[in-house]
Design a protein around this motif. Structure first.
Motif, PDB file in Angstrom:
ATOM      1  N   CYS A   1     -59.264  -3.003 -60.678  1.00 30.30           N
ATOM      2  CA  CYS A   1     -60.184  -4.147 -60.655  1.00 30.30           C
ATOM      3  C   CYS A   1     -61.633  -3.694 -60.461  1.00 30.30           C
ATOM      4  O   CYS A   1     -62.539  -4.514 -60.399  1.00 30.30           O
ATOM      5  N   GLY A   2     -61.838  -2.384 -60.295  1.00 27.96           N
ATOM      6  CA  GLY A   2     -63.212  -1.896 -60.217  1.00 27.96           C
ATOM      7  C   GLY A   2     -63.692  -1.521 -58.832  1.00 27.96           C
ATOM      8  O   GLY A   2     -64.868  -1.228 -58.640  1.00 27.96           O
ATOM      9  N   ASP A   3     -62.818  -1.522 -57.853  1.00 30.69           N
ATOM     10  CA  ASP A   3     -63.220  -1.108 -56.511  1.00 30.69           C
ATOM     11  C   ASP A   3     -63.211   0.428 -56.429  1.00 30.69           C
ATOM     12  O   ASP A   3     -62.673   1.092 -57.308  1.00 30.69           O
ATOM     13  N   THR A   4     -63.815   0.959 -55.375  1.00 32.72           N
ATOM     14  CA  THR A   4     -63.745   2.402 -55.140  1.00 32.72           C
ATOM     15  C   THR A   4     -62.622   2.654 -54.131  1.00 32.72           C
ATOM     16  O   THR A   4     -62.171   1.730 -53.454  1.00 32.72           O
ATOM     17  N   LEU A   5     -62.199   3.922 -54.028  1.00 39.68           N
ATOM     18  CA  LEU A   5     -61.132   4.240 -53.078  1.00 39.68           C
ATOM     19  C   LEU A   5     -61.597   3.943 -51.653  1.00 39.68           C
ATOM     20  O   LEU A   5     -60.876   3.374 -50.835  1.00 39.68           O
ATOM     21  N   LYS A   6     -62.860   4.266 -51.395  1.00 39.40           N
ATOM     22  CA  LYS A   6     -63.412   3.993 -50.071  1.00 39.40           C
ATOM     23  C   LYS A   6     -63.492   2.483 -49.830  1.00 39.40           C
ATOM     24  O   LYS A   6     -63.283   2.005 -48.713  1.00 39.40           O
TER      25      LYS A   6
ATOM     26  N   ASN B   1     -66.440  -7.978 -48.327  1.00 39.44           N
ATOM     27  CA  ASN B   1     -66.785  -9.359 -48.644  1.00 39.44           C
ATOM     28  C   ASN B   1     -66.208  -9.792 -49.982  1.00 39.44           C
ATOM     29  O   ASN B   1     -65.822 -10.936 -50.154  1.00 39.44           O
ATOM     30  N   VAL B   2     -66.221  -8.862 -50.929  1.00 34.83           N
ATOM     31  CA  VAL B   2     -65.611  -9.172 -52.218  1.00 34.83           C
ATOM     32  C   VAL B   2     -64.219  -8.579 -52.192  1.00 34.83           C
ATOM     33  O   VAL B   2     -64.042  -7.396 -51.995  1.00 34.83           O
ATOM     34  N   SER B   3     -63.224  -9.421 -52.366  1.00 34.96           N
ATOM     35  CA  SER B   3     -61.886  -8.870 -52.446  1.00 34.96           C
ATOM     36  C   SER B   3     -61.500  -8.860 -53.920  1.00 34.96           C
ATOM     37  O   SER B   3     -61.183  -9.886 -54.506  1.00 34.96           O
ATOM     38  N   PHE B   4     -61.588  -7.671 -54.524  1.00 30.32           N
ATOM     39  CA  PHE B   4     -61.411  -7.556 -55.972  1.00 30.32           C
ATOM     40  C   PHE B   4     -60.089  -8.148 -56.440  1.00 30.32           C
ATOM     41  O   PHE B   4     -60.037  -8.916 -57.391  1.00 30.32           O
ATOM     42  N   ALA B   5     -59.012  -7.749 -55.763  1.00 29.60           N
ATOM     43  CA  ALA B   5     -57.702  -8.197 -56.222  1.00 29.60           C
ATOM     44  C   ALA B   5     -57.578  -9.718 -56.098  1.00 29.60           C
ATOM     45  O   ALA B   5     -56.977 -10.372 -56.935  1.00 29.60           O
ATOM     46  N   THR B   6     -58.183 -10.294 -55.047  1.00 30.79           N
ATOM     47  CA  THR B   6     -58.117 -11.748 -54.892  1.00 30.79           C
ATOM     48  C   THR B   6     -58.845 -12.435 -56.035  1.00 30.79           C
ATOM     49  O   THR B   6     -58.325 -13.381 -56.636  1.00 30.79           O
ATOM     50  N   TYR B   7     -60.064 -11.975 -56.341  1.00 33.82           N
ATOM     51  CA  TYR B   7     -60.856 -12.654 -57.358  1.00 33.82           C
ATOM     52  C   TYR B   7     -60.294 -12.461 -58.758  1.00 33.82           C
ATOM     53  O   TYR B   7     -60.332 -13.358 -59.581  1.00 33.82           O
ATOM     54  N   GLN B   8     -59.837 -11.225 -59.033  1.00 31.43           N
ATOM     55  CA  GLN B   8     -59.456 -10.958 -60.415  1.00 31.43           C
ATOM     56  C   GLN B   8     -57.992 -11.218 -60.705  1.00 31.43           C
ATOM     57  O   GLN B   8     -57.621 -11.435 -61.848  1.00 31.43           O
TER      58      GLN B   8
END
Ligand SMILES: O=c1ccn([C@@H]2O[C@H](COP(=O)(O)OP(=O)(O)O[C@H]3O[C@H](CO)[C@@H](O)[C@H](O)[C@H]3O)[C@@H](O)[C@H]2O)c(=O)[nH]1
Ligand SMILES: [Mn+2]
Length: 741
Positions: free
Chosen positions: A582-587, A357-364
């Protein structure tokens, strides 16, 4: 708010813009990928099988897919070309403007008391009423497209509860200020005074919740409560969601010095609004509701700044209004800014965000990259607007936020007079023959009214700002089942593709008005739907060709193998590194790959088809509101990051079919090529890798089809249907041999 010219020149800016580093390295990297892509295109063209050979059509489709992927990739580069980050200075704002802060009108939209429970709605409202901002300058408008007495009742309860909640929040500086979220937290209750107050407020909250629950359960509100407010008389047995007159009720008149909390502090204004609905008259969904809000609020408080939120997006930071004002009030650049958009984060995402739901790369990065071209997207919630720019005004050089007073605006009218004049503005017929929905307010006719409205504002010369603060300013409720997550993406991708085909296509409408980088940036999203086509090719053709012994990629030992390997490995590594940074995990990244695949082969594909139908006039725009309610069992599975299937929708049949197709072809393919000689194996390595990766990404799908027994598993009928489809596609050689006809 005027400052003299000399003063202006010496003032420190209220916000700063920094350009992201590493852009030269990025451009070099990007250039090498481009060379790789062009080499891939060349390879396809040169090596295409001739008419008599097997696999000609498979190759043509692969070429088509690679060309589209390549072109789309080029468009996506815009979002990383010139990334900028914004930094507001709240302290400077306070020193300079504390005594002349502008008024803020906050709009919250709700549409359905079942999908969006009233308790959720008022938690959002309460979190916003408790902003650290002068209450006499703060007004809250709830637009209820559900026309529900229960929602009105909830707001009435909230208006009473706020008299306790707001002083409590401010006294102890509690966060976040949504009571539900706050009370669910672990709190240190050692301090006796605090602990006592905490306990009594919590009890008040729970009593209120109980009253609301029982009203929802019985579907009616007790008479003694109804007698407490005249507003209840607006409802009778004839009122339905689709058919009722305008309702406007001012629950708190913040300009009245008698509207105070239990400590005697002023309260923010609170207004309930439900615009008129008549069967057969288009109400234009959220855009229609926003436009009514713009008009009604201009009649009552008319603040120069508007904050717009969906009913599930509570305020997570009691100071975020001041951040936003740093942009609008900056003496040098502020006058050009029409809106400040915050990203849409959620409070219920799990560690590895199973539905991405949160796409880190899109938001940041991406949204900041589009901001770099002066074209921040308006995403419908978490957005501060300058009222002027929403009313269709062109940017014309010098727009200042004027300090204004509610007193002057209401011109001594009574609450009843204000309510009655507002009702007229909320009538169905009000917009007839006006420019509302065309040049004024939010644009009608599109399921993503937000994106298209933002685009038109920019094309009138304004330069919006994207701001992603370290502490989330707002948090909403993310969908926790796969089908709702996909419904949402279907609405978005369809609405956006529709914009691409309309007169608002950024390349045409934006030509000469916004930068090329911005036009391309928009198209990253507007073209989600058609990206489904090359994706489907890449998911269907390699396994089938493997099954039928048609090689599609160069031999491992050939030099042509290099561009394929390079493009794949480099872009994959790049996206992993970016996501982790951006703070996501590998999973989490892996889950995003799965969701991207699923969205593209289902939501985007259906969106593509439906947009085409619409172009042909075969269907109409709709807006399916997402449910924000959950049952406990479901919540458990979600927290354990298990994907939720559970129904036998056609979407799941597609997902299952594609997954099984790859599994089946990989199995037979391995049998066929791995146990033959090396020469043959070499030709099929790439295909085996493609199928192998698809199978790995689909592991949760096989699990849901075959091994799970909970309610969220794939129903047996889905398994059955998908096996039938896979068998037909694989076993009837006719399908495959068509190409040799
Ligand atoms: O006729 C309608 C339909 C919806 N809404 C409201 O619109 C908001 C968004 O609806 P939701 O079902 O939650 O959709 P999302 O996909 O979460 O919404 C995103 O995408 C929408 C465009 O597709 C934007 O309108 C939203 O602001 C944006 O958050 C909610 O508050 C609804 O109550 C209305 O007020 N009237
Ligand atoms: Mn939503």
């Amino acid at each position: 708010m005027s400052t003299s010219k000399e003063e202006e020149a010496t003032l420190l800016p209220l916000f700063e813009t920094k350009v992201a580093r590493g852009r030269v390295a990025f451009k070099l990297y990007s250039f090498t990928i481009l060379i790789g892509i062009v080499s891939i295109w060349l390879y396809r063209l040169i090596h295409i099988p001739c008419i008599e050979e097997q696999g000609k059509y498979a190759w043509i489709l692969m070429f088509f897919a690679e060309v589209l992927f390549g072109l789309y990739w080029i468009i996506t580069q815009s979002a990383r070309w010139h990334v900028v980050f914004r930094y507001p200075f709240k302290q400077r704002l306070s020193t300079r403007y504390e005594d002349k802060l502008p008024g803020i009108d906050i709009f919250v939209c709700t549409a359905d008391p079942t999908l969006e429970p009233p308790i959720l709605v008022i938690n959002t409202v309460l979190s916003l009423m408790a902003y650290n901002y002068p209450p006499e300058k703060l007004s809250l408008y709830l637009s209820d497209d559900g026309g529900s007495e229960l929602t009105f009742y909830a707001l009435f309860e909230a208006s009473n509860f706020s008299k306790y909640w707001i002083p409590f929040c401010k006294k102890y500086n509690v966060e976040p200020r949504s009571p539900e979220i706050y009370f669910a937290q672990k709190i240190d209750l050692n301090e006796p005074n605090f602990s006592q107050e905490w306990t009594s407020i919590k009890k008040l909250y729970e009593d209120m919740k109980r009253r609301l629950d029982s009203a929802v359960e019985y579907g009616s509100i007790p008479k003694e409560i109804k007698n407490q407010h005249k507003g209840f008389s607006e409802w009778n047995s004839q009122v339905t969601k689709q058919d009722h007159k305008s309702i406007v009720q001012i629950l708190i008149d913040g300009w009245n010095t008698n509207a105070v909390d239990v400590q005697g502090n002023r309260l923010p204004t609170l207004v309930y609004l439900s615009r008129e609905k008549k069967p057969g008259i288009a109400h234009n969904f959220k855009a229609g509701s926003m436009n009514t809000l713009i008009r009604v609020s201009s009649e009552i408080t008319n603040a120069p700044i508007i904050l717009n939120l969906d009913c599930d997006m509570y305020s997570n930071d009691p100071d975020s209004i001041r951040d936003a004002l740093c942009f609008f009030l900056d003496e040098k650049q502020g006058h050009q800014i029409p809106y400040v958009q915050y990203p849409q984060y959620y409070n219920n995402t799990t560690k590895n965000d199973i539905y991405a739901n949160v796409s880190f790369a899109t938001y940041q990065i991406e949204l900041a990259g589009i901001d770099g071209f002066g074209a921040t997207l308006y995403v419908g919630t978490g957005c501060f607007h300058r009222r002027e720019s929403l009313s269709g005004k062109k940017y014309s050089g010098n727009h200042q936020i004027k300090s204004h007073s509610v007193k002057d605006n209401i011109k001594g009218r009574t609450i009843e007079e204000l309510e009655n004049s507002s009702k007229l503005l909320a009538n169905c017929s009000y917009e007839n023959g006006t420019l509302w929905g065309k040049e004024m307010g939010l644009v009608y006719g599109c399921a993503v009214e937000d994106i298209v409205t933002g685009l038109t504002i920019q094309c009138r010369g304004w330069k919006p700002v994207y701001y992603d603060p370290r502490k989330n300013a707002f948090q909403g409720v993310a969908p926790i089942t796969l089908d709702i997550a996909l419904i949402q993406f279907k609405r978005w991708s369809e609405g956006m593709f529709q914009i691409f085909f309309s007169k608002y296509c950024p390349f045409i409408y934006g030509h000469g008005k916004i930068k090329l980088g911005a036009q391309m940036g928009y198209c990253i999203y507007l073209l989600w739907a058609p990206v489904s086509l090359p994706t489907l090719c890449y998911v269907i053709i390699p396994p089938l060709s493997l099954l039928h012994g048609v090689p599609l990629f160069p031999k491992v030992s050939s030099l042509w193998f290099v561009p394929f390997a390079y493009v794949f490995v480099a872009t994959t590594l790049y996206s992993i590194v970016e996501d982790l940074m951006c703070g996501d995990t590998l999973k989490g990244w892996w889950n995003l790959q799965r969701m991207t695949l699923i969205r593209r082969t289902t939501s985007y594909f259906f969106a593509f088809i439906d947009t085409m139908m619409k172009q042909l006039g075969l269907s109409q725009t709709s807006f399916v509101v997402t449910a924000k309610v959950v049952d406990e069992e479901l919540q458990k599975r979600y927290e354990n990051e298990m994907m939720e299937f559970g129904s036998s929708s056609i979407v799941f049949v597609i997902i299952a079919t594609l997954a099984l197709l790859n599994l089946f072809c990989l199995g037979l393919g391995i049998k066929k090529v791995v146990f033959s000689d090396l020469e043959i194996l070499e030709k099929f390595v790439a295909q085996l890798i493609v199928c192998g990766l698809l199978v790995m990404v689909n592991l949760p799908v096989y699990e849901a089809l075959l091994f799970r027994s909970d309610k969220g598993r794939m129903p047996f009928s889905v398994l059955f249907k998908s096996i039938v489809v896979v068998s037909v596609v694989c076993l009837i050689p006719m399908f495959w041999d068509l190409q040799t006809l």
